[in-house]
Each structure stands twice: as structure tokens, then as C-alpha cells.
Design an enzyme around this catalytic site. Structure first.
Site, mmCIF file in Angstrom:
data_model
loop_
_atom_site.group_PDB
_atom_site.id
_atom_site.type_symbol
_atom_site.label_atom_id
_atom_site.label_comp_id
_atom_site.label_asym_id
_atom_site.label_seq_id
_atom_site.Cartn_x
_atom_site.Cartn_y
_atom_site.Cartn_z
ATOM 1 N N ASP A 25 63.312 40.460 15.557
ATOM 2 C CA ASP A 25 63.193 41.836 16.027
ATOM 3 C C ASP A 25 62.854 42.804 14.896
ATOM 4 O OD1 ASP A 25 63.611 41.259 18.662
ATOM 5 O OD2 ASP A 25 65.714 41.858 18.695
ATOM 6 N N LYS A 47 60.183 45.987 18.656
ATOM 7 C CA LYS A 47 59.488 47.218 19.028
ATOM 8 C C LYS A 47 59.717 48.250 17.929
ATOM 9 C CE LYS A 47 63.283 49.207 21.755
ATOM 10 N NZ LYS A 47 63.663 49.836 23.017
ATOM 11 N N MET A 99 72.210 54.109 19.360
ATOM 12 C CA MET A 99 70.998 54.551 20.067
ATOM 13 C C MET A 99 71.213 55.889 20.770
ATOM 14 S SD MET A 99 69.930 50.795 21.617
ATOM 15 C CE MET A 99 71.617 50.477 22.194
#
Length: 268
Positions: free
Chosen positions: A50, A71, A184
Site C-alpha cells: 500500500d 492510493k 483519517m
């Protein structure tokens, strides 16, 4: 760091048609990956990693195929369904697939979904836990998530749900005396601040740590009332962790003691 010698004693047993090993890479510092994770990487035929994983960790899998599936800034190299399919396809064609994810894969990492998909398609599955950023990033900045007299418990909450909304659990956590760790959540900081102000907690300490445990780490501290100004001044952004609670004062206390006694900080 010297690569550990491979030992057949620790090599995962393979079951046809393939094996998925889910690995937590830790919060970012290369030295915070576990020995068990290193051994699994050495045995890998394919590594899917990742964006939050330091590519230098791939040195532990020099003979494996390396595929970036993360991402960056909302841009996906692979959708989740494609990652699931890739795991199964590579395991059946190559043998041992390692899925390398930041922190711990079972803490907001979708690791459980990938493991379930692999198992449903006949793969053997192994989990190697990682050091979660929700604990280690505050700790490396001398912020304990619990401390006698300050916090008897802690919440770990995702700031953004799959619907891209602020988790309702933040509202519940704001009513408690617990330490609140939000992952997040930077894009929802104004909403988070508003919820804590509504509960009369404008003076509650806050720390925000960006790129925790890495060389480019940045730290901002303040209170619920002042933290947005601090974020603007320091240009703090994701990836970052928000820690809310009285335990944040521990960091300031330790720094004050060090200044008083003129202690030179040690780094590892």
C-alpha cells in the site's frame, strides 16, 4: 538493517492452490516492522503493498514480484475488488502472496475483507499483526493513550466512514472522559472540534501528528479551541492522527522536565 536469514522452521506451510499472508508493516518507521513479518516477506513470491508502506521494506522480499496497489490523494491504482482478485490470481499462479499494509491490517485496513475473500476462493490464510499507528504514533511522541488520573480508557475511531461522513462514534466519544484517537479525520477536523465544543471541552488538549514515526514527521499541539489555528500555521494534513484528551499534557510535562534538568533527548 541486515536481512534475517531464512529459516525453514518459520516458513509458512503451503496448501494448494496458494497462500495469502496478511502483514502489518507498522506505522512507518522501517524498524517498527516485526521479525515475524520480515520472515514472511522473505518467503514471499508476490508482495502487494500500500501507499503508506515504505518501499524500502521490499528489500526483505528481493526475489518476489512487487505490485503497488495503494492510493495517493484519492487516486486508486487498483479498486478493492481488483485487489481481491489479484490476490487470488497471483496465489494460484505463483504460490505465496504477501499483502503488506500500513499499521495493523485489522485496524481500519480492510485486511479482514481481503482475508475472507481469499479463504472463500480456496486459499490458505495467515495473519501477522502489525504495530498499530493508533498506539505507536502517539507513544513515539510521548503521548500515552491511558494514564492514571487522566484517562481510564481510549476510543479509536475512523474519522471518515465509507459514505465519506464523520463517524457517529465521534459524537459519543466527545461525551466521555476517555482519550479519543481519530484516524483519517483531518478533512473532518472542523466538525470534530464543533462536537467537542458542544460538550464544553474547548480547553481539552489536542495533538495532531502527521507522518508519524517518519523522518518528515510534524506535530501540532493545542486545545479544541486553538487546534485549527495550529493546523493552519503548520500546514498539517493527511496522513495524520488526532489525539484528544488530558493525556496530551504528558508530552508537555516531559519536555518541561527535560528543559529544567537540561536533558539532551535521545533518538533511536
Amino acid at each position: 538493517m541486515e536481512i534475517l536469514k531464512k529459516s525453514n522452521t518459520h516458513t509458512p506451510r503451503r496448501r494448494a492452490p496458494g497462500l495469502l499472508t496478511l502483514i502489518g508493516a507498522g506505522p512507518g518507521d522501517l524498524e517498527l516492522i516485526t521479525l515475524k513479518a520480515v520472515k514472511a516477506l522473505q518467503d514471499a513470491d508476490v508482495v502487494l503493498y500500500d501507499a503508506l508502506v515504505d518501499p524500502d521494506l521490499l528489500q526483505y522480499a528481493p526475489n518476489a514480484e512487487h505490485i503497488f496497489v495503494g492510493k495517493r490523494r484519492g487516486c486508486y491504482s487498483y479498486q478493492q475488488e481488483q485487489i481481491n482478485e489479484l490476490i487470488v490470481a497471483r496465489a494460484k499462479s505463483h504460490g505465496h502472496v504477501v499483502r503488506l499494509k500500513g499499521g495493523d491490517p485489522f485496524v481500519f485496513g480492510r485486511g479482514a475483507e481481503e482475508m475472507e475473500y481469499a479463504a472463500e476462493h480456496g486459499l490458505d490464510t495467515v495473519m501477522v499483526p502489525g504495530i498499530s499507528s493508533c498506539l505507536s504514533v502517539p507513544a513515539m511522541q510521548q503521548v500515552p493513550v491511558t494514564k492514571r488520573g487522566a484517562a481510564e480508557s481510549f476510543w479509536v475511531i475512523t474519522g471518515t466512514t465509507k459514505e465519506h461522513k464523520l463517524s457517529n462514534d465521534v459524537k459519543l466519544a466527545a461525551k466521555s472522559s476517555a482519550t479519543v484517537v481519530i484516524l483519517m479525520g483531518m478533512s473532518k477536523l472542523s466538525q470534530i472540534v464543533a462536537l467537542f465544543k458542544k460538550e464544553g471541552k474547548s480547553e481539552t488538549p489536542v495533538a495532531i501528528i502527521q507522518n508519524g514515526t517518519r523522518e518528515n514527521e510534524k506535530v501540532g499541539t493545542g486545545t479544541i479551541a486553538s487546534i485549527e489555528r495550529e493546523v493552519e500555521m503548520q500546514q498539517l494534513a493527511n496522513p495524520a492522527i488526532i489525539i484528544i484528551g488530558e493525556v496530551v499534557r504528558h508530552r508537555e510535562r516531559i519536555q518541561s522536565i527535560k528543559r529544567e534538568y537540561k536533558v539532551v533527548s535521545t533518538e533511536y
